[in-house]
Design a protein around this motif. Structure first.
Motif, PDB file in Angstrom:
ATOM      1  N   VAL A  67       0.783  -1.163  -0.005  1.00  7.97           N
ATOM      2  CA  VAL A  67      -0.126  -0.014  -0.059  1.00  7.97           C
ATOM      3  C   VAL A  67       0.803   1.359   0.055  1.00  7.97           C
ATOM      4  O   VAL A  67       1.586   1.223   0.922  1.00  7.97           O
ATOM      5  N   PRO A  68       0.538   2.049  -1.024  1.00  3.45           N
ATOM      6  CA  PRO A  68       1.824   3.133  -1.036  1.00  3.45           C
ATOM      7  C   PRO A  68       1.554   4.399  -0.033  1.00  3.45           C
ATOM      8  O   PRO A  68       2.689   4.909   0.247  1.00  3.45           O
ATOM      9  N   ASP A  69       0.502   4.735   0.613  1.00  3.69           N
ATOM     10  CA  ASP A  69       0.337   5.679   1.475  1.00  3.69           C
ATOM     11  C   ASP A  69      -0.803   5.378   2.399  1.00  3.69           C
ATOM     12  O   ASP A  69      -1.756   4.362   2.146  1.00  3.69           O
ATOM     13  N   SER A  70      -0.871   6.209   3.513  1.00  5.82           N
ATOM     14  CA  SER A  70      -1.764   5.958   4.578  1.00  5.82           C
ATOM     15  C   SER A  70      -3.268   6.246   3.947  1.00  5.82           C
ATOM     16  O   SER A  70      -4.364   5.480   4.644  1.00  5.82           O
ATOM     17  N   ASP A  71      -3.407   7.257   2.957  1.00  3.36           N
ATOM     18  CA  ASP A  71      -4.835   7.451   2.530  1.00  3.36           C
ATOM     19  C   ASP A  71      -5.279   6.186   1.640  1.00  3.36           C
ATOM     20  O   ASP A  71      -6.561   5.556   2.081  1.00  3.36           O
ATOM     21  N   THR A  72      -4.497   5.473   1.008  1.00  6.82           N
ATOM     22  CA  THR A  72      -5.024   3.983   0.401  1.00  6.82           C
ATOM     23  C   THR A  72      -5.364   3.294   1.330  1.00  6.82           C
ATOM     24  O   THR A  72      -6.211   2.331   1.255  1.00  6.82           O
ATOM     25  N   LEU A  73      -4.352   3.196   2.439  1.00 10.02           N
ATOM     26  CA  LEU A  73      -4.504   2.319   3.460  1.00 10.02           C
ATOM     27  C   LEU A  73      -5.779   2.292   4.020  1.00 10.02           C
ATOM     28  O   LEU A  73      -6.824   1.491   4.503  1.00 10.02           O
ATOM     29  N   THR A  83       6.695   4.056   9.734  1.00  9.96           N
ATOM     30  CA  THR A  83       6.453   5.418  10.251  1.00  9.96           C
ATOM     31  C   THR A  83       6.737   6.479   9.051  1.00  9.96           C
ATOM     32  O   THR A  83       6.083   7.610   9.227  1.00  9.96           O
ATOM     33  N   ASP A  84       7.518   6.148   8.093  1.00  9.59           N
ATOM     34  CA  ASP A  84       7.831   7.130   7.059  1.00  9.59           C
ATOM     35  C   ASP A  84       6.649   6.961   5.923  1.00  9.59           C
ATOM     36  O   ASP A  84       6.928   7.817   4.899  1.00  9.59           O
ATOM     37  N   THR A  85       5.619   6.273   6.068  1.00  2.89           N
ATOM     38  CA  THR A  85       4.695   6.113   5.011  1.00  2.89           C
ATOM     39  C   THR A  85       3.823   7.585   4.713  1.00  2.89           C
ATOM     40  O   THR A  85       3.582   8.289   5.763  1.00  2.89           O
ATOM     41  N   PRO A  86       3.982   8.044   3.421  1.00  2.00           N
ATOM     42  CA  PRO A  86       3.408   9.215   3.221  1.00  2.00           C
ATOM     43  C   PRO A  86       1.962   9.408   3.362  1.00  2.00           C
ATOM     44  O   PRO A  86       1.302   8.129   3.411  1.00  2.00           O
ATOM     45  N   GLY A  87       1.479  10.691   3.349  1.00  4.19           N
ATOM     46  CA  GLY A  87      -0.037  10.574   3.652  1.00  4.19           C
ATOM     47  C   GLY A  87      -0.651  11.098   5.169  1.00  4.19           C
ATOM     48  O   GLY A  87       0.361  11.622   5.631  1.00  4.19           O
ATOM     49  N   ALA A  88      -1.662  11.008   5.182  1.00  6.57           N
ATOM     50  CA  ALA A  88      -2.343  11.451   6.906  1.00  6.57           C
ATOM     51  C   ALA A  88      -1.391  10.672   7.815  1.00  6.57           C
ATOM     52  O   ALA A  88      -0.850   9.467   7.618  1.00  6.57           O
ATOM     53  N   PRO A  89      -1.365  11.109   9.056  1.00  5.25           N
ATOM     54  CA  PRO A  89      -0.280  10.666  10.091  1.00  5.25           C
ATOM     55  C   PRO A  89      -0.989   9.036  10.421  1.00  5.25           C
ATOM     56  O   PRO A  89      -2.193   9.073  10.646  1.00  5.25           O
ATOM     57  N   LEU A  90      -0.184   8.248  10.492  1.00  7.31           N
ATOM     58  CA  LEU A  90      -0.675   6.999  10.560  1.00  7.31           C
ATOM     59  C   LEU A  90      -1.184   6.525  11.967  1.00  7.31           C
ATOM     60  O   LEU A  90      -2.090   5.866  12.155  1.00  7.31           O
ATOM     61  N   SER A  91      -0.862   7.618  13.120  1.00  4.16           N
ATOM     62  CA  SER A  91      -1.743   7.395  14.191  1.00  4.16           C
ATOM     63  C   SER A  91      -3.092   7.714  14.134  1.00  4.16           C
ATOM     64  O   SER A  91      -3.619   6.990  14.816  1.00  4.16           O
ATOM     65  N   GLN A  92      -3.260   8.428  13.307  1.00  5.46           N
ATOM     66  CA  GLN A  92      -4.866   8.977  12.902  1.00  5.46           C
ATOM     67  C   GLN A  92      -5.600   7.824  12.347  1.00  5.46           C
ATOM     68  O   GLN A  92      -6.427   7.518  12.601  1.00  5.46           O
ATOM     69  N   VAL A  93      -4.801   7.566  11.343  1.00  5.90           N
ATOM     70  CA  VAL A  93      -5.315   6.405  10.264  1.00  5.90           C
ATOM     71  C   VAL A  93      -5.578   5.138  11.116  1.00  5.90           C
ATOM     72  O   VAL A  93      -6.670   4.458  11.047  1.00  5.90           O
ATOM     73  N   LEU A  94      -4.656   4.700  12.342  1.00  4.97           N
ATOM     74  CA  LEU A  94      -4.670   3.577  12.898  1.00  4.97           C
ATOM     75  C   LEU A  94      -5.806   3.646  13.762  1.00  4.97           C
ATOM     76  O   LEU A  94      -6.681   2.402  14.041  1.00  4.97           O
ATOM     77  N   GLY A  95      -6.105   4.620  14.357  1.00 12.87           N
ATOM     78  CA  GLY A  95      -7.373   4.770  15.507  1.00 12.87           C
ATOM     79  C   GLY A  95      -8.495   4.463  14.579  1.00 12.87           C
ATOM     80  O   GLY A  95      -9.339   4.097  15.307  1.00 12.87           O
TER      81      GLY A  95
END
Length: 360
Positions: free
Chosen positions: A9-15, A31-43
């Motif tokens: 998956v190329p970025d957090s938005d796609t995830l 942790t260096d995945t581009p896009g929205a902060p992973l902490s917010q996406v994971l929540g």
């Protein structure tokens, strides 16, 4: 890991868009995945039901703490050897599989529970329909038997047969009503209509219960003793009448012609009323007593061999406990039995004070 099916998956938005479409067993969050902060996406992802079994592994050097707070299951540095990363992923794959297996078992159990509840509802409806369909014809038969018995042209020997037919019809009516009552109490649908019960009302309820049992009591010696000036109990007279009818009927079943049945009501300390039904019948085997109040249980030792569902005593126990009381039996083989129940006295209330004022 050759056994693993890896999806990039190329970025957090796609995830965020695709993770629930192709739910992963283990997701590596760099942790260096581009896009929205992973902490917010994971929540957000952790709240999706499709991803309940997914294990989340945070990989990197910075921001691991934020991902841990957001719900990561494990952390590993991106400078760790490939073998360490593979070992960690393998462990988490095992955890994910265990979680899926647990969810499958829970789902299977829930389906089983739903099936059992459906079967119980169907059984309740069947019992309800059966009882209501039986009550009317049985009552009609009893009424017709009474009409025939009043006919002076009926010979004496035929009257004896009419008596037996009427008693058996009365017994069948008790069986059907007890079945319905037990199911009602089990379903929490038995609403008590409580009244203050004093000595005269207890005597009246006992007399009504004797009438409910029928003509079989004619060849028994019945004694009734109700103590005077009893403190009032808070009880449903109609339910108590049916409890006593079942206990008297049980005493009748265990005694022969000329047998003695004694009914007493007395104060039991400062907090309860005790009602006892004593007979001088054959008694109850000790092995039968522990299960005597369970549905579909009855004493193996009876004088009449009459079929009984055991619902009568089961109803008595449930009804007495619904009142906040208790019921028990004392018996010795060959020396009869004593069924006793206690009902709590009425609590002090304004209504009771008003009643006292009316009497004064």
């Amino acid at each position: 890991m050759p056994q693993a099916d890896i999806r990039y998956v190329p970025d957090s938005d796609t995830l965020l868009r695709e993770a629930h479409v192709y739910p992963p067993h283990v997701a590596l969050l760099y942790t260096d995945t581009p896009g929205a902060p992973l902490s917010q996406v994971l929540g957000i992802l952790r709240q999706r039901s499709e991803l309940l079994s997914t294990q989340w592994l945070a990989v990197g050097t910075q921001g691991l703490g934020e991902l841990l707070v957001a719900g990561a299951d494990a952390l590993i540095s991106d400078s760790s050897p490939a073998e360490a990363l593979a070992l960690q992923v393998g462990t988490m794959l095992g955890r994910a599989q265990q979680h899926r297996d647990t969810l499958d078992r829970v789902a299977n159990l829930q389906r089983r529970i739903d099936d059992l509840e459906h079967e119980e509802r169907v059984r309740d409806q069947l019992v309800h329909m059966l009882v209501h369909d039986l009550k009317n014809p049985i009552s009609a038969v009893m009424g017709l038997l009474e009409v025939v018995d009043d006919d002076s042209r009926i010979p004496k020997d035929a009257r004896e047969l009419l008596k037996v037919a009427r008693d058996e019809a009365q017994h069948l009516l008790h069986l059907t009503v007890n079945m319905l009552d037990v199911r009602k109490i089990q379903a929490g649908k038995m609403n008590l209509r409580r009244e203050l019960m004093f000595s005269p009302m207890f005597a009246e309820v006992i007399e009504q219960a004797r009438g409910d049992v029928g003509s079989g009591l004619r060849d028994r010696v019945i004694t009734v003793q109700v103590a005077q000036n009893l403190s009032p109990a808070d009880a449903d007279p109609e339910i108590l009448r049916r409890v006593l009818a079942n206990l008297i009927s049980n005493a009748l079943k265990h005694t022969s012609s000329g047998g003695q049945i004694a009914i007493s009501v007395q104060q039991d300390g400062a907090e309860a009323i005790r009602i006892s039904v004593r007979d001088n019948g054959e008694g109850i085997p000790a092995d039968d007593i522990p299960n005597l109040f369970a549905a579909f249980e009855q004493s193996r030792l009876t004088l009449h061999g009459r079929f009984d569902t055991g619902m009568g005593l089961a109803f008595c126990k449930m009804a007495v406990e619904e009142h906040g009381g208790r019921i028990w039996v004392e018996s010795e083989r060959g020396h009869g039995a004593i069924f006793s129940l206690v009902l709590p006295l009425a609590q002090d209330s304004d209504d009771e004070d008003d009643f006292v004022e009316l009497l004064s």
